[in-house]
Enzyme design. Structure first.
Site, PDB file in Angstrom:
ATOM      1  N   GLU A  58      68.775  68.668-105.833  1.00 50.63           N
ATOM      2  CA  GLU A  58      67.342  68.847-105.663  1.00 50.63           C
ATOM      3  C   GLU A  58      66.694  67.479-105.518  1.00 50.63           C
ATOM      4  O   GLU A  58      67.304  66.455-105.801  1.00 50.63           O
ATOM      5  CB  GLU A  58      66.749  69.549-106.893  1.00 50.63           C
ATOM      6  CG  GLU A  58      67.317  70.925-107.120  1.00 50.63           C
ATOM      7  CD  GLU A  58      66.476  71.759-108.057  1.00 50.63           C
ATOM      8  OE1 GLU A  58      66.734  71.728-109.271  1.00 50.63           O
ATOM      9  OE2 GLU A  58      65.538  72.434-107.577  1.00 50.63           O
TER      10      GLU A  58
ATOM     11  N   ASN B 171      61.639  73.984-120.361  1.00 45.67           N
ATOM     12  CA  ASN B 171      61.638  72.651-120.982  1.00 45.67           C
ATOM     13  C   ASN B 171      60.906  71.592-120.149  1.00 45.67           C
ATOM     14  O   ASN B 171      60.452  70.601-120.708  1.00 45.67           O
ATOM     15  CB  ASN B 171      63.060  72.212-121.344  1.00 45.67           C
ATOM     16  CG  ASN B 171      63.942  72.029-120.143  1.00 45.67           C
ATOM     17  OD1 ASN B 171      63.732  72.671-119.112  1.00 45.67           O
ATOM     18  ND2 ASN B 171      64.926  71.171-120.252  1.00 45.67           N
TER      19      ASN B 171
ATOM     20  N   GLY C 231      72.676  81.438-114.661  1.00 54.58           N
ATOM     21  CA  GLY C 231      72.939  80.924-113.316  1.00 54.58           C
ATOM     22  C   GLY C 231      74.100  81.641-112.655  1.00 54.58           C
ATOM     23  O   GLY C 231      74.029  82.023-111.478  1.00 54.58           O
TER      24      GLY C 231
ATOM     25  N   GLU D 157      76.849  73.118-125.117  1.00 53.59           N
ATOM     26  CA  GLU D 157      75.486  72.589-125.102  1.00 53.59           C
ATOM     27  C   GLU D 157      74.719  73.110-126.313  1.00 53.59           C
ATOM     28  O   GLU D 157      74.709  74.305-126.574  1.00 53.59           O
ATOM     29  CB  GLU D 157      74.776  73.037-123.815  1.00 53.59           C
ATOM     30  CG  GLU D 157      73.428  72.387-123.634  1.00 53.59           C
ATOM     31  CD  GLU D 157      72.691  72.858-122.387  1.00 53.59           C
ATOM     32  OE1 GLU D 157      72.676  74.070-122.132  1.00 53.59           O
ATOM     33  OE2 GLU D 157      72.130  72.004-121.683  1.00 53.59           O
TER      34      GLU D 157
ATOM     35  N   GLU E 131      70.847  74.760-111.016  1.00 51.15           N
ATOM     36  CA  GLU E 131      70.932  73.548-111.843  1.00 51.15           C
ATOM     37  C   GLU E 131      70.983  74.012-113.288  1.00 51.15           C
ATOM     38  O   GLU E 131      70.076  74.726-113.744  1.00 51.15           O
ATOM     39  CB  GLU E 131      69.728  72.627-111.606  1.00 51.15           C
ATOM     40  CG  GLU E 131      69.746  71.921-110.265  1.00 51.15           C
ATOM     41  CD  GLU E 131      71.012  71.130-109.999  1.00 51.15           C
ATOM     42  OE1 GLU E 131      71.659  70.653-110.949  1.00 51.15           O
ATOM     43  OE2 GLU E 131      71.379  71.005-108.812  1.00 51.15           O
TER      44      GLU E 131
ATOM     45  N   GLY F 162      68.351  76.594-115.280  1.00 56.76           N
ATOM     46  CA  GLY F 162      68.429  77.250-116.582  1.00 56.76           C
ATOM     47  C   GLY F 162      69.847  77.177-117.106  1.00 56.76           C
ATOM     48  O   GLY F 162      70.584  76.241-116.792  1.00 56.76           O
ATOM     49  N   SER F 163      70.227  78.172-117.883  1.00 60.95           N
ATOM     50  CA  SER F 163      71.535  78.120-118.551  1.00 60.95           C
ATOM     51  C   SER F 163      72.660  78.565-117.609  1.00 60.95           C
ATOM     52  O   SER F 163      72.423  79.242-116.605  1.00 60.95           O
ATOM     53  CB  SER F 163      71.503  79.009-119.788  1.00 60.95           C
ATOM     54  OG  SER F 163      71.303  80.346-119.384  1.00 60.95           O
TER      55      SER F 163
ATOM     56  N   CYS G 180      67.963  68.934-120.134  1.00 61.04           N
ATOM     57  CA  CYS G 180      69.310  69.176-119.594  1.00 61.04           C
ATOM     58  C   CYS G 180      70.094  67.867-119.535  1.00 61.04           C
ATOM     59  O   CYS G 180      71.314  67.861-119.610  1.00 61.04           O
ATOM     60  CB  CYS G 180      69.216  69.794-118.217  1.00 61.04           C
ATOM     61  SG  CYS G 180      68.185  68.853-117.099  1.00 61.04           S
TER      62      CYS G 180
HETATM   63  P1  NAD Z   1      67.688  80.610-119.318  1.00 52.37           P
HETATM   64  O1  NAD Z   1      68.894  80.689-118.445  1.00 52.37           O
HETATM   65  O2  NAD Z   1      67.637  81.447-120.538  1.00 52.37           O
HETATM   66  O3  NAD Z   1      66.387  81.020-118.479  1.00 52.37           O
HETATM   67  C1  NAD Z   1      66.027  80.367-117.284  1.00 52.37           C
HETATM   68  C2  NAD Z   1      65.190  81.305-116.437  1.00 52.37           C
HETATM   69  O4  NAD Z   1      65.987  82.417-116.003  1.00 52.37           O
HETATM   70  C3  NAD Z   1      63.992  81.913-117.173  1.00 52.37           C
HETATM   71  O5  NAD Z   1      62.909  81.982-116.286  1.00 52.37           O
HETATM   72  C4  NAD Z   1      64.499  83.304-117.532  1.00 52.37           C
HETATM   73  O6  NAD Z   1      63.480  84.248-117.721  1.00 52.37           O
HETATM   74  C5  NAD Z   1      65.325  83.633-116.301  1.00 52.37           C
HETATM   75  N1  NAD Z   1      66.352  84.672-116.487  1.00 52.37           N
HETATM   76  C6  NAD Z   1      66.974  85.039-117.639  1.00 52.37           C
HETATM   77  N2  NAD Z   1      67.900  85.997-117.365  1.00 52.37           N
HETATM   78  C7  NAD Z   1      67.858  86.232-116.036  1.00 52.37           C
HETATM   79  C8  NAD Z   1      68.595  87.078-115.151  1.00 52.37           C
HETATM   80  N3  NAD Z   1      69.554  87.892-115.588  1.00 52.37           N
HETATM   81  N4  NAD Z   1      68.320  87.046-113.829  1.00 52.37           N
HETATM   82  C9  NAD Z   1      67.360  86.205-113.356  1.00 52.37           C
HETATM   83  N5  NAD Z   1      66.630  85.372-114.145  1.00 52.37           N
HETATM   84  C10 NAD Z   1      66.876  85.388-115.469  1.00 52.37           C
HETATM   85  O7  NAD Z   1      67.474  79.073-119.659  1.00 52.37           O
HETATM   86  P2  NAD Z   1      66.332  78.420-120.580  1.00 52.37           P
HETATM   87  O8  NAD Z   1      66.633  78.696-122.011  1.00 52.37           O
HETATM   88  O9  NAD Z   1      64.981  78.780-120.049  1.00 52.37           O
HETATM   89  O10 NAD Z   1      66.537  76.863-120.277  1.00 52.37           O
HETATM   90  C11 NAD Z   1      67.461  76.060-120.956  1.00 52.37           C
HETATM   91  C12 NAD Z   1      68.659  75.786-120.062  1.00 52.37           C
HETATM   92  O11 NAD Z   1      68.226  75.209-118.848  1.00 52.37           O
HETATM   93  C13 NAD Z   1      69.603  74.765-120.663  1.00 52.37           C
HETATM   94  O12 NAD Z   1      70.929  75.184-120.473  1.00 52.37           O
HETATM   95  C14 NAD Z   1      69.329  73.500-119.861  1.00 52.37           C
HETATM   96  O13 NAD Z   1      70.401  72.584-119.816  1.00 52.37           O
HETATM   97  C15 NAD Z   1      69.017  74.064-118.531  1.00 52.37           C
HETATM   98  N6  NAD Z   1      68.255  73.119-117.719  1.00 52.37           N
HETATM   99  C16 NAD Z   1      68.869  72.540-116.643  1.00 52.37           C
HETATM  100  C17 NAD Z   1      68.184  71.619-115.868  1.00 52.37           C
HETATM  101  C18 NAD Z   1      68.836  70.983-114.672  1.00 52.37           C
HETATM  102  O14 NAD Z   1      68.118  70.546-113.795  1.00 52.37           O
HETATM  103  N7  NAD Z   1      70.152  70.918-114.598  1.00 52.37           N
HETATM  104  C19 NAD Z   1      66.875  71.278-116.183  1.00 52.37           C
HETATM  105  C20 NAD Z   1      66.276  71.887-117.282  1.00 52.37           C
HETATM  106  C21 NAD Z   1      66.972  72.813-118.036  1.00 52.37           C
END
Ligand code: NAD
Length: 482
Positions: free
Chosen positions: A461, A150, A230, A382, A247, A225-226, A281
């Site tokens: 961060e 995003n 995480g 979310e 995060e 990410g999610s 996020c």
């Molecule tokens: P996601 O968790 O699906 O993916 C994030 C990353 O993790 C991608 O690169 C993905 O390929 C990788 N990934 C997936 N499974 C994995 C695993 N088992 N092991 C290691 N890596 C893996 O999230 P998304 O759909 O890309 O992003 C949306 C989410 O990110 C939302 O929940 C949003 O709130 C969050 N987000 C948080 C922040 C913050 O700074 N707090 C900022 C932006 C987005």
């Protein structure tokens, strides 16, 4: 066109030949490219290259490393239009937002270039008069950066810039939904002559991310990410003894009190909820409004949301573009259906627009739900889409209780003229980012960024806080030889 990974200063096609395709979310027929679906073999090659490059990179003076960041900032600024266009094409956000994010990327690099000349240790008084006691910071080592789609320019850079300036080498695993901007970032580091192996890119989906956490020679993972991903990463890192930083998501509230500037509250709530199609996020997903002004506020809010035009991010007249994928839109629509079944009232939007020019994209009309109860899933989970839940409360105390009654704690805002209430909000709201009379979204690179509760791993961060993750402290006690 099959694009490569960037490992040890070279563009390398995937050995297995496995690839994935990336399409434009505004128009599924538009194929952006075919990228390596990296396996554990390529990921390990990248980590090995980063480890080989580490001794020479960490041995450079801070100033020399910082100079590379300045060059990268200049290069990004000179390619701003091209990078922003690629960002809009692969992520869907509007072109001005994409250009803003790219400009922010350059600003992040400049900020951390400046950090290269700031203090990295303390001198402490010793109990022995002749001993010199001080701390020094050394790099963490080889760090893996796993990022979402995003903010595909800003997030990788707010991880990479501090990692590099403090002497770490990097393996970057971007989201499979934003491979093109990731490729451009790697190009930038290549073009400025960053030594081979210092910054490596491996494309791919979750399996490549998993392989990065499992690779030999990695010292830490910085993840955004999610929550589900995480937590899985955290478990691996704990088992392996790696440092990690997470995060994650948010369920960010705006509180609107009776003395608020209503026009401002409406505009900034809409902006926080609907810009970037709510895929931030820090996006506003709950608006908690006191009963005495709720009817008037909701009326103005819905009027404003109905004015928002949906369409391709390349046309500046549109307020919000498509969602990232068909699955993301289906998930957001399912959340709305569930909320209606739970008793919430859908006041506008919440369906795919019927315009012919949007039929090949993942668009949805921005939605407002009223009479949401704090326990409903729409108030707890979310959504990550243009969906705003209105929760009516009797008073300020109830507003704070409701604001805190979720597992997330990323960002929170209040609209009020009361200094007392604003101060109480700052103290009592459970969020890492607190705004008074501002929107929940947005961040400045010099300020620490991160959440509480399930939104983060309690680390921060950006700003000087980034130093804590990317360095380790050595305590040094130095005495005379005789
Ligand atoms: P996601 O968790 O699906 O993916 C994030 C990353 O993790 C991608 O690169 C993905 O390929 C990788 N990934 C997936 N499974 C994995 C695993 N088992 N092991 C290691 N890596 C893996 O999230 P998304 O759909 O890309 O992003 C949306 C989410 O990110 C939302 O929940 C949003 O709130 C969050 N987000 C948080 C922040 C913050 O700074 N707090 C900022 C932006 C987005």
């Amino acid at each position: 066109m099959i694009l490569g990974n960037y490992i040890d200063g070279k563009w390398i096609a995937p050995r297995s030949g496995a690839t994935f395709q990336k399409h434009n979310p505004a128009d599924d027929r538009d194929l952006i490219g075919e990228f390596p679906a990296s396996s554990a073999i390529e990921v390990q090659e990248a980590v090995t290259a980063a480890r080989r490059a580490l001794p020479a990179w960490r041995a450079l003076a801070y100033d020399a490393r910082a100079a590379f960041l300045t060059k990268a900032a200049d290069r990004i600024a000179s390619r701003q239009g091209e990078i922003a266009a690629a960002l809009t094409r692969e992520e869907g956000k509007s072109l001005p937002e994409a250009a803003g994010e790219t400009g922010r990327g350059a600003m992040i690099l400049r900020y951390f270039s400046g950090e290269g000349l700031r203090s990295v240790g303390d001198v402490l008084p010793s109990v022995n008069a002749t001993t010199m006691l001080f701390t020094e910071r050394v790099p963490l080592g080889v760090v893996g950066l796993i990022t979402p789609w995003n903010f595909p320019v800003a997030i990788p850079l707010w991880k990479a810039a501090p990692a590099l300036v403090y002497g770490n080498t990097i393996v970057f695993k971007p989201s499979e939904h934003s491979p093109m901007t990731a490729q451009m970032l790697a190009e930038v580091f290549h073009e400025i002559g960053l030594p081979a192996g210092v910054f490596n890119l491996v494309q791919g989906a979750g399996e490549a991310g998993k392989a990065l956490c499992a690779a030999d020679g990695i010292n830490g993972i910085s993840f955004t990410g999610s929550v589900a991903t995480g937590k899985a990463i955290a478990r691996t890192c704990v088992d392996r003894g790696l440092r990690y930083q997470l995060e994650m998501g948010g369920k960010n509230p705006v509180v609107v009190l009776e003395d608020a500037n209503m026009e401002r509250a409406v505009e900034l709530t809409v902006q926080g909820a609907m810009k970037s199609a709510g895929e931030k996020c820090t996006a506003t997903s709950r608006v908690i409004v006191v009963d005495s002004i709720a009817n008037e506020f909701v009326k103005r809010l819905v009027t404003r949301v109905k004015q928002l035009e949906v369409g391709a991010g390349t046309d500046a007249k549109y307020y919000l573009g498509p969602l990232i994928s068909g699955a993301a839109r289906a998930k957001a629509l399912a959340h709305i259906e569930r909320a209606k079944e739970d008793g919430a009232s859908l006041l506008c939007g919440g369906s795919a627009p019927e315009r012919a020019d949007l039929s090949n994209g993942h668009y949805m009309a921005p939605a407002v739900l009223d009479f949401v109860q704090p326990t409903m899933s729409i108030a707890q989970e979310e959504v990550f889409g243009p969906v705003l839940a209105v929760i009516r409360v009797p008073d300020f105390d109830a507003a704070i209780r409701v604001a805190n009654d979720v597992d997330f704690g990323l960002s929170a805002s209040i609209f009020t003229r009361s200094l007392d209430k604003a101060m109480r909000f700052v103290r009592e709201v459970e969020a890492g980012l607190v705004r008074i009379n501002g929107e929940t979204a947005g961040v400045e690179p010099q300020a620490p960024f991160g959440g509480m509760k399930n939104s983060s791993s309690f680390s921060r961060e950006q700003g000087q806080a980034a130093k804590d993750f990317y360095t380790q402290v050595k305590t040094v006690s130095m005495d005379r030889a005789d």
